[in-house]
Scaffold this motif. Structure first.
Motif, mmCIF file in Angstrom:
data_model
loop_
_atom_site.group_PDB
_atom_site.id
_atom_site.type_symbol
_atom_site.label_atom_id
_atom_site.label_comp_id
_atom_site.label_asym_id
_atom_site.label_seq_id
_atom_site.Cartn_x
_atom_site.Cartn_y
_atom_site.Cartn_z
ATOM 1 N N THR A 48 0.811 -1.220 0.000
ATOM 2 C CA THR A 48 0.000 0.000 0.000
ATOM 3 C C THR A 48 0.842 1.267 0.000
ATOM 4 O OG1 THR A 48 -0.136 0.038 2.407
ATOM 5 C CG2 THR A 48 -1.889 -1.142 1.219
ATOM 6 N N LYS A 49 2.151 1.128 0.221
ATOM 7 C CA LYS A 49 3.087 2.261 0.260
ATOM 8 C C LYS A 49 2.767 3.254 1.381
ATOM 9 C CE LYS A 49 4.921 0.626 -3.503
ATOM 10 N NZ LYS A 49 5.569 -0.628 -3.283
ATOM 11 N N LEU A 50 2.221 2.739 2.485
ATOM 12 C CA LEU A 50 1.964 3.587 3.650
ATOM 13 C C LEU A 50 3.254 3.779 4.429
ATOM 14 C CD1 LEU A 50 -1.333 1.991 5.054
ATOM 15 C CD2 LEU A 50 -1.124 4.017 3.618
ATOM 16 N N THR A 51 3.284 4.812 5.264
ATOM 17 C CA THR A 51 4.413 4.988 6.163
ATOM 18 C C THR A 51 4.270 4.009 7.326
ATOM 19 O OG1 THR A 51 3.328 6.627 7.569
ATOM 20 C CG2 THR A 51 4.515 7.465 5.617
ATOM 21 N N ASP A 52 5.326 3.879 8.090
ATOM 22 C CA ASP A 52 5.309 3.006 9.260
ATOM 23 C C ASP A 52 4.214 3.436 10.238
ATOM 24 O OD1 ASP A 52 6.970 2.249 12.126
ATOM 25 O OD2 ASP A 52 6.967 0.780 10.497
ATOM 26 N N ALA A 53 4.126 4.744 10.506
ATOM 27 C CA ALA A 53 3.129 5.255 11.452
ATOM 28 C C ALA A 53 1.707 5.049 10.919
ATOM 29 C CB ALA A 53 3.377 6.738 11.724
ATOM 30 N N LYS A 91 -15.021 2.825 9.986
ATOM 31 C CA LYS A 91 -13.630 2.497 9.669
ATOM 32 C C LYS A 91 -13.073 3.489 8.648
ATOM 33 C CE LYS A 91 -12.750 -1.414 7.492
ATOM 34 N NZ LYS A 91 -12.411 -2.808 7.165
ATOM 35 N N THR A 92 -13.857 3.823 7.640
ATOM 36 C CA THR A 92 -13.420 4.787 6.629
ATOM 37 C C THR A 92 -13.176 6.157 7.266
ATOM 38 O OG1 THR A 92 -14.560 3.601 4.861
ATOM 39 C CG2 THR A 92 -14.046 5.912 4.451
ATOM 40 N N LEU A 100 -5.489 9.390 5.651
ATOM 41 C CA LEU A 100 -5.213 8.650 4.425
ATOM 42 C C LEU A 100 -6.044 9.271 3.308
ATOM 43 C CD1 LEU A 100 -5.357 4.861 5.471
ATOM 44 C CD2 LEU A 100 -3.365 6.357 5.371
ATOM 45 N N THR A 101 -5.485 9.253 2.099
ATOM 46 C CA THR A 101 -6.236 9.729 0.941
ATOM 47 C C THR A 101 -7.221 8.643 0.512
ATOM 48 O OG1 THR A 101 -4.696 8.797 -0.672
ATOM 49 C CG2 THR A 101 -4.215 11.031 0.145
ATOM 50 N N ASP A 102 -8.151 9.001 -0.365
ATOM 51 C CA ASP A 102 -9.104 8.015 -0.877
ATOM 52 C C ASP A 102 -8.376 6.873 -1.581
ATOM 53 O OD1 ASP A 102 -11.252 9.409 0.145
ATOM 54 O OD2 ASP A 102 -11.708 10.440 -1.741
ATOM 55 N N ASP A 103 -7.312 7.191 -2.319
ATOM 56 C CA ASP A 103 -6.531 6.145 -3.007
ATOM 57 C C ASP A 103 -5.851 5.215 -2.003
ATOM 58 O OD1 ASP A 103 -7.255 7.046 -5.528
ATOM 59 O OD2 ASP A 103 -5.417 8.235 -5.805
ATOM 60 N N GLN A 104 -5.322 5.781 -0.921
ATOM 61 C CA GLN A 104 -4.695 4.954 0.104
ATOM 62 C C GLN A 104 -5.721 4.060 0.793
ATOM 63 O OE1 GLN A 104 -2.836 8.273 2.177
ATOM 64 N NE2 GLN A 104 -0.812 7.354 1.809
#
Length: 128
Positions: A48-53, A91-92, A100-104
């Motif tokens: 998902t390319k999220l950050t660790d946090a 949850k959303t 988080l963005t909609d894409d994330q």
């Protein structure tokens, strides 16, 4: 008399070990979160390319969501659908608050959907 006491103690120890082994699936939320951070987080970050946090917060929200979904077997189909819709909406909102963005959010939901598809089915023993 000593033999009876020894046998009783041995039986008690065996029954405790059996109960502990059978209850292995019941973890407290902190243990479950830690396990998810070890097993799921690396894949979540990679796909998902999220950050660790961000990944930590997503895992906390996912654990909350799973807890909310438990016990829904006793509900009617309509009640279950309404509860699922409510939990997913909440949850959303929580995902957007990370932020988080909609894409994330879509990539996180896709990640968990893929995990559900690839998860071995419990019980039944039937094949797909």
């Amino acid at each position: 008399m000593k033999k009876i006491i020894t046998v009783a103690i041995f039986a008690l120890i065996c029954s405790l070990n059996t109960a502990q082994a059978q209850g292995g699936g019941q973890m407290d939320p902190a243990q479950m979160l830690e396990m998810m951070k070890q097993r799921v987080k690396p894949q979540l970050i990679e796909k998902t390319k999220l950050t660790d946090a961000q990944a930590d917060k997503v895992l906390e929200i996912q654990l909350w969501s799973q807890g909310e979904m438990r016990g829904m077997r006793d509900l009617s189909e309509d009640e279950r659908a309404a509860k699922m819709k409510s939990v997913n909406e909440e949850k959303t909102k929580k995902f957007k608050a990370i932020p988080l963005t909609d894409d994330q959010i879509k990539s996180v939901n896709d990640f968990y959907e893929e995990m559900r598809k690839n998860r071995p089915q419990r019980g039944g023993g039937g094949s797909k």
